[in-house]
Design a protein around this motif. Structure first.
Motif, short mmCIF file in Angstrom:
data_model
loop_
_atom_site.label_atom_id
_atom_site.label_comp_id
_atom_site.label_asym_id
_atom_site.label_seq_id
_atom_site.Cartn_x
_atom_site.Cartn_y
_atom_site.Cartn_z
N ILE A 96 25.70 -0.02 -16.71
CA ILE A 96 26.69 1.21 -16.37
C ILE A 96 27.78 1.35 -15.69
O ILE A 96 26.75 1.30 -15.08
N GLN A 97 28.64 1.13 -16.01
CA GLN A 97 29.82 1.07 -14.88
C GLN A 97 30.21 2.40 -14.45
O GLN A 97 32.14 2.08 -13.86
N SER A 98 30.67 3.13 -15.09
CA SER A 98 31.57 4.32 -14.95
C SER A 98 30.72 4.88 -15.34
O SER A 98 29.60 5.47 -16.14
N ASP A 99 31.04 6.96 -14.99
CA ASP A 99 30.30 7.95 -15.28
C ASP A 99 31.01 7.75 -16.92
O ASP A 99 30.42 9.79 -16.83
N GLN A 100 32.15 7.65 -17.09
CA GLN A 100 32.51 8.11 -18.63
C GLN A 100 32.65 6.75 -19.72
O GLN A 100 32.75 5.33 -18.50
N LEU A 111 32.14 13.49 -21.60
CA LEU A 111 30.74 14.23 -22.57
C LEU A 111 30.37 13.25 -23.26
O LEU A 111 29.33 13.18 -23.65
N LEU A 112 30.76 11.67 -23.44
CA LEU A 112 30.32 10.92 -24.50
C LEU A 112 29.29 10.19 -23.98
O LEU A 112 28.02 9.48 -24.11
N MET A 113 29.69 10.40 -22.07
CA MET A 113 28.62 9.54 -22.05
C MET A 113 27.11 10.25 -21.78
O MET A 113 26.38 9.12 -22.16
N GLY A 135 31.39 3.60 -10.24
CA GLY A 135 30.93 4.98 -10.76
C GLY A 135 29.84 5.20 -11.61
O GLY A 135 29.56 6.03 -11.48
N GLY A 136 29.24 3.98 -12.20
CA GLY A 136 28.26 3.93 -12.79
C GLY A 136 26.72 5.17 -12.13
O GLY A 136 25.97 5.96 -12.18
N SER A 144 23.66 15.02 -11.22
CA SER A 144 23.83 14.15 -12.19
C SER A 144 23.61 14.36 -13.85
O SER A 144 22.43 15.31 -13.72
N PRO A 145 24.17 14.70 -14.72
CA PRO A 145 23.97 15.87 -15.96
C PRO A 145 22.97 15.41 -17.01
O PRO A 145 22.52 15.48 -17.65
#
Lengths: 201, 89
Positions: A96-100, A111-113, A135-136, A144-145
């Motif tokens: 996972i390379q981003s929070d999106q 939201l998708l993440m 950013g992951g 973190s959500p």
């Protein structure tokens, strides 16, 4: 034969690189590496674990530790069998390379993440490891959500690994809330070891 | 040991509605979890919001007062992995 490495004052992956080089170059014996921080100590323990070698840790006062990794000639063959036996169901590694998730709208991506990580937690078999970089790493830190889902996954035996360089870059090293910190070597090793590596971000 | 979980599941007309509702609920101090809409509810708008069972009343009240919009509210109960789904609103 004991080889000594003084890795005090060396930045993140260096102590592990030096130690691994020594271990790789020897038939049998041990390497004693002195480091001056907890992260380096942990990474050396993990190195030993990933190579299937025994190790011991001495406290030398403050945050100075000596990690001794023992390499005996026969160990390595046993190790291959162990790995096959211990291999968990589903050899997938998620990266996972981003929070999106995906490119486009930022809010939608976040939201998708969230929805994605929830789905990973709900669906069996679980991946064997989830790696977070760039950013992951915002997903493995305080506030973190998706912490609850990641904690569940960790409790279920999934390795949760965050890139130390990245946590450091975003000033989040003290905020890590789930899983372990690691470096590029571990990240690449995990990618290599997966029967299937999928990148999300 | 019996493992039981109960939640409220909100579904929406569109992804935009889901995103707006998430913001409103958070502002109202309700803990939300955005999840893919369970396939036994609907296969359309993919995002749903899961809420705690204790917040059901509060959420229905927010809808009645016109603050919050959602399409349906379901009650989801899982007992030992078996799902029971009931439409509340």
């Amino acid at each position: 034969m004991i080889r000594e490495i003084d890795a005090k004052g060396l930045a993140c992956p260096k102590p592990v690189i030096l130690t691994k080089k020594e271990l790789d170059s020897m038939e049998g014996g041990s390497v004693r590496t002195v480091v001056d921080n907890v992260t380096a100590r942990e990474n050396l323990s993990k190195l030993a674990g990933s190579m299937g070698l025994e190790f011991s840790v001495e406290e030398l006062g403050g945050t100075v530790f000596a990690v001794t990794i023992l390499k005996s000639g026969e160990k390595e063959e046993e190790r291959d069998e162990d790995i096959i036996i211990q291999k968990p169901d589903g050899g997938m590694v998620l990266v996972i390379q981003s929070d999106q998730m995906g490119k486009g709208d930022e809010e939608l991506g976040k939201l998708l993440m969230k929805s994605f990580i929830y789905t990973v937690n709900e669906t069996k078999p679980h991946p064997k490891a989830i790696l977070f970089y760039n950013g992951g790493v915002k997903l493995t830190v305080k506030d973190s959500p998706v912490l609850d889902d990641l904690q569940d996954l960790l409790d279920a035996g999934v390795e949760i690994i965050s890139c130390g360089t990245c946590l450091d870059f975003y000033n989040l090293k003290d905020s890590l809330a789930v899983g372990d910190i690691s470096n590029m070597y571990t990240i690449y090793e995990k990618m290599q070891s997966g029967t299937n590596t999928i990148t999300i971000g | 040991m019996i493992k039981m979980n109960e939640f409220g599941i909100l579904t929406f007309q569109s992804t935009h509605h889901a995103m707006r509702a998430e913001r409103i609920l958070t502002e109202e101090g309700i803990i939300t979890k955005t999840i893919p809409t369970p396939r036994d509810i609907t296969l359309s708008c993919g995002l749903a919001i899961r809420i705690a069972i204790d917040d059901l009343e509060k959420v229905m009240e927010l809808k009645r007062s016109g603050k919050l919009e959602y399409k349906e509210l379901h009650h989801l109960q899982t007992v030992d992995g078996k799902r029971a789904l009931r439409k509340l609103d």
